[in-house]
Design a protein around this motif. Structure first.
Motif, PDB file in Angstrom:
ATOM      1  N   LYS A 104       0.827  -1.216   0.000  1.00  0.00           N
ATOM      2  CA  LYS A 104       0.000   0.000   0.000  1.00  0.00           C
ATOM      3  C   LYS A 104       0.859   1.263   0.000  1.00  0.00           C
ATOM      4  N   TYR A 105       1.949   1.231   0.757  1.00  0.00           N
ATOM      5  CA  TYR A 105       2.789   2.423   0.895  1.00  0.00           C
ATOM      6  C   TYR A 105       3.989   2.433  -0.050  1.00  0.00           C
ATOM      7  N   ASN A 106       4.053   1.436  -0.947  1.00  0.00           N
ATOM      8  CA  ASN A 106       5.112   1.398  -1.949  1.00  0.00           C
ATOM      9  C   ASN A 106       6.501   1.420  -1.310  1.00  0.00           C
ATOM     10  N   ALA A 107       6.631   0.682  -0.200  1.00  0.00           N
ATOM     11  CA  ALA A 107       7.881   0.696   0.570  1.00  0.00           C
ATOM     12  C   ALA A 107       8.842  -0.393   0.090  1.00  0.00           C
ATOM     13  N   LYS A 108      10.134  -0.139   0.270  1.00  0.00           N
ATOM     14  CA  LYS A 108      11.162  -1.090  -0.146  1.00  0.00           C
ATOM     15  C   LYS A 108      11.391  -2.163   0.909  1.00  0.00           C
ATOM     16  N   ASN A 109      11.333  -1.769   2.166  1.00  0.00           N
ATOM     17  CA  ASN A 109      11.586  -2.697   3.268  1.00  0.00           C
ATOM     18  C   ASN A 109      10.920  -2.129   4.514  1.00  0.00           C
ATOM     19  N   ILE A 110      11.087  -2.799   5.635  1.00  0.00           N
ATOM     20  CA  ILE A 110      10.357  -2.390   6.840  1.00  0.00           C
ATOM     21  C   ILE A 110      10.836  -1.046   7.379  1.00  0.00           C
ATOM     22  N   ASP A 111      12.127  -0.745   7.263  1.00  0.00           N
ATOM     23  CA  ASP A 111      12.618   0.557   7.724  1.00  0.00           C
ATOM     24  C   ASP A 111      12.077   1.681   6.848  1.00  0.00           C
ATOM     25  N   ASP A 112      12.051   1.443   5.546  1.00  0.00           N
ATOM     26  CA  ASP A 112      11.486   2.422   4.617  1.00  0.00           C
ATOM     27  C   ASP A 112      10.006   2.631   4.910  1.00  0.00           C
ATOM     28  N   ILE A 114       8.421   2.281   7.813  1.00  0.00           N
ATOM     29  CA  ILE A 114       8.269   3.054   9.046  1.00  0.00           C
ATOM     30  C   ILE A 114       8.514   4.537   8.779  1.00  0.00           C
ATOM     31  N   GLU A 115       9.495   4.851   7.932  1.00  0.00           N
ATOM     32  CA  GLU A 115       9.783   6.246   7.610  1.00  0.00           C
ATOM     33  C   GLU A 115       8.659   6.888   6.806  1.00  0.00           C
ATOM     34  N   ARG A 116       7.939   6.089   6.040  1.00  0.00           N
ATOM     35  CA  ARG A 116       6.834   6.622   5.239  1.00  0.00           C
ATOM     36  C   ARG A 116       5.584   6.884   6.079  1.00  0.00           C
ATOM     37  N   LEU A 117       5.456   6.204   7.198  1.00  0.00           N
ATOM     38  CA  LEU A 117       4.271   6.332   8.042  1.00  0.00           C
ATOM     39  C   LEU A 117       4.371   7.576   8.929  1.00  0.00           C
ATOM     40  N   VAL A 118       4.262   8.722   8.287  1.00  0.00           N
ATOM     41  CA  VAL A 118       4.339   9.999   8.998  1.00  0.00           C
ATOM     42  C   VAL A 118       3.094  10.824   8.689  1.00  0.00           C
ATOM     43  N   THR A 119       2.833  11.770   9.552  1.00  0.00           N
ATOM     44  CA  THR A 119       1.754  12.733   9.329  1.00  0.00           C
ATOM     45  C   THR A 119       2.347  14.134   9.359  1.00  0.00           C
ATOM     46  N   LEU A 120       1.518  15.128   9.113  1.00  0.00           N
ATOM     47  CA  LEU A 120       1.966  16.522   9.119  1.00  0.00           C
ATOM     48  C   LEU A 120       1.291  17.292  10.250  1.00  0.00           C
ATOM     49  N   PRO A 121       1.876  18.411  10.654  1.00  0.00           N
ATOM     50  CA  PRO A 121       1.243  19.237  11.688  1.00  0.00           C
ATOM     51  C   PRO A 121      -0.178  19.625  11.300  1.00  0.00           C
ATOM     52  N   ASN A 122      -1.020  19.756  12.301  1.00  0.00           N
ATOM     53  CA  ASN A 122      -2.417  20.105  12.047  1.00  0.00           C
ATOM     54  C   ASN A 122      -2.562  21.380  11.232  1.00  0.00           C
ATOM     55  N   SER A 123      -1.668  22.333  11.456  1.00  0.00           N
ATOM     56  CA  SER A 123      -1.755  23.621  10.749  1.00  0.00           C
ATOM     57  C   SER A 123      -1.645  23.446   9.248  1.00  0.00           C
ATOM     58  N   ILE A 124      -0.758  22.573   8.791  1.00  0.00           N
ATOM     59  CA  ILE A 124      -0.592  22.348   7.354  1.00  0.00           C
ATOM     60  C   ILE A 124      -1.817  21.656   6.775  1.00  0.00           C
ATOM     61  N   VAL A 125      -2.313  20.649   7.465  1.00  0.00           N
ATOM     62  CA  VAL A 125      -3.481  19.914   6.966  1.00  0.00           C
ATOM     63  C   VAL A 125      -4.685  20.843   6.880  1.00  0.00           C
ATOM     64  N   LEU A 126      -4.878  21.666   7.894  1.00  0.00           N
ATOM     65  CA  LEU A 126      -5.981  22.622   7.879  1.00  0.00           C
ATOM     66  C   LEU A 126      -5.837  23.618   6.731  1.00  0.00           C
ATOM     67  N   LEU A 190       0.969  11.174   0.313  1.00  0.00           N
ATOM     68  CA  LEU A 190       2.254  11.764   0.687  1.00  0.00           C
ATOM     69  C   LEU A 190       3.284  10.697   1.031  1.00  0.00           C
ATOM     70  N   ALA A 191       2.818   9.551   1.524  1.00  0.00           N
ATOM     71  CA  ALA A 191       3.720   8.479   1.928  1.00  0.00           C
ATOM     72  C   ALA A 191       4.207   7.645   0.749  1.00  0.00           C
ATOM     73  N   ARG A 192       3.372   7.496  -0.268  1.00  0.00           N
ATOM     74  CA  ARG A 192       3.691   6.577  -1.370  1.00  0.00           C
ATOM     75  C   ARG A 192       4.586   7.168  -2.438  1.00  0.00           C
ATOM     76  N   HIS A 193       4.336   8.413  -2.783  1.00  0.00           N
ATOM     77  CA  HIS A 193       4.899   8.930  -4.025  1.00  0.00           C
ATOM     78  C   HIS A 193       6.281   9.574  -3.859  1.00  0.00           C
ATOM     79  N   SER A 194       7.097   9.361  -4.875  1.00  0.00           N
ATOM     80  CA  SER A 194       8.482   9.869  -4.842  1.00  0.00           C
ATOM     81  C   SER A 194       8.525  11.390  -4.828  1.00  0.00           C
TER      82      SER A 194
END
Length: 253
Positions: A104-112, A114-126, A190-194
């Motif tokens: 789903k997250y187009n990851a290369k391995n488990i460390d990659d 984990i690095e993709r599983l991030v969110t952004l500050p509420n201010s940016i999303v709003l 945001l997590a998947r794409h290069s």
């Protein structure tokens, strides 16, 4: 009421969320402090009829609970994957779960992953939600709870047609049961794409929205103009104050 499971490393808890189909904008609980009730609002209509300052306040109050629930969802997944990384032996269910999330997250391995599983500050999303929906006045927001103009390429999923075609082809946008699902999809994009690799890398280093925003230039064809607009919306509406808002512990079990 719905339960969303999560963990903080050693404990498991749940969030008691509630879906409210809005018949009147007065049903939206305005935010007065940093503890937020996890209400998932649907069918939000009529913001254009309010004074603009009141419409923006209502829009933020309606969107922020869904942002927090969506971020919680990402946190759950990241916690589960981190747990697997530290687990000595996986069973078949572990392997199946990991393979699905990795794909789903187009990851290369488990460390990659984990690095993709991030969110952004509420201010940016709003700010992005405000820009993309015109502060809640767009048809995609009203009819489909789609906050970020996310397209649909699958005719088996719920979706609505855009008002304009591209290259003589109909564009479809995803339709969601509630806004939190739209925000989860946004985080997954945001997590998947290069195109957002630098954003993910910078997010590992900082939570400062103004340092992260330049890395969102690829979200829009307007590039630098779009990121300047994001900064302006955040500053003019003091959105950074919402970065410390969290789900009220009274709704955790």
């Amino acid at each position: 009421m719905g339960l969303l499971l999560s963990c903080d490393g050693s404990n498991t808890y749940s969030i008691k969320s509630e879906i409210v189909e809005v018949d009147s904008l007065n049903e939206i609980i305005l935010l007065h402090d940093s503890l937020v009730k996890p209400v998932l609002y649907t069918n939000i209509n009529g913001l254009e009829n309010l004074p603009f300052h009141q419409a923006k306040k209502t829009f933020i109050s309606a969107i922020l609970p869904s942002i927090l629930v969506a971020k919680h969802h990402v946190h759950v997944t990241k916690s589960e994957i981190t747990h697997l990384k530290n687990k000595d032996r996986w069973n078949s269910a572990d392997s199946t779960f990991y393979a699905a999330i990795k794909r789903k997250y187009n990851a290369k391995n488990i460390d990659d992953l984990i690095e993709r599983l991030v969110t952004l500050p509420n201010s940016i999303v709003l700010a992005q939600a405000a820009i993309e929906t015109g502060w809640g006045e767009s048809r995609f927001f009203i009819q489909a709870s789609n906050l970020f103009g996310i397209w649909s390429f699958d005719d088996t999923e719920s979706r609505i047609a855009a008002g304009k075609n591209r290259n003589d082809k109909t564009i479809f946008l995803r339709s969601y049961d509630d806004m939190s699902r739209s925000i989860i999809d946004y985080f997954e994009v945001l997590a998947r794409h290069s195109a957002y690799k630098s954003l993910r890398k910078k997010r590992q280093q900082t939570s400062n929205p103004y340092l992260l925003i330049p890395h969102l230039k690829n979200y829009s064809e307007r590039k630098g103009w779009y990121t300047k607009q994001l900064k302006k919306v955040i500053r003019q509406n003091n959105l950074t104050k919402f970065d410390k808002y969290r789900i009220d512990p009274a709704y955790l079990e």
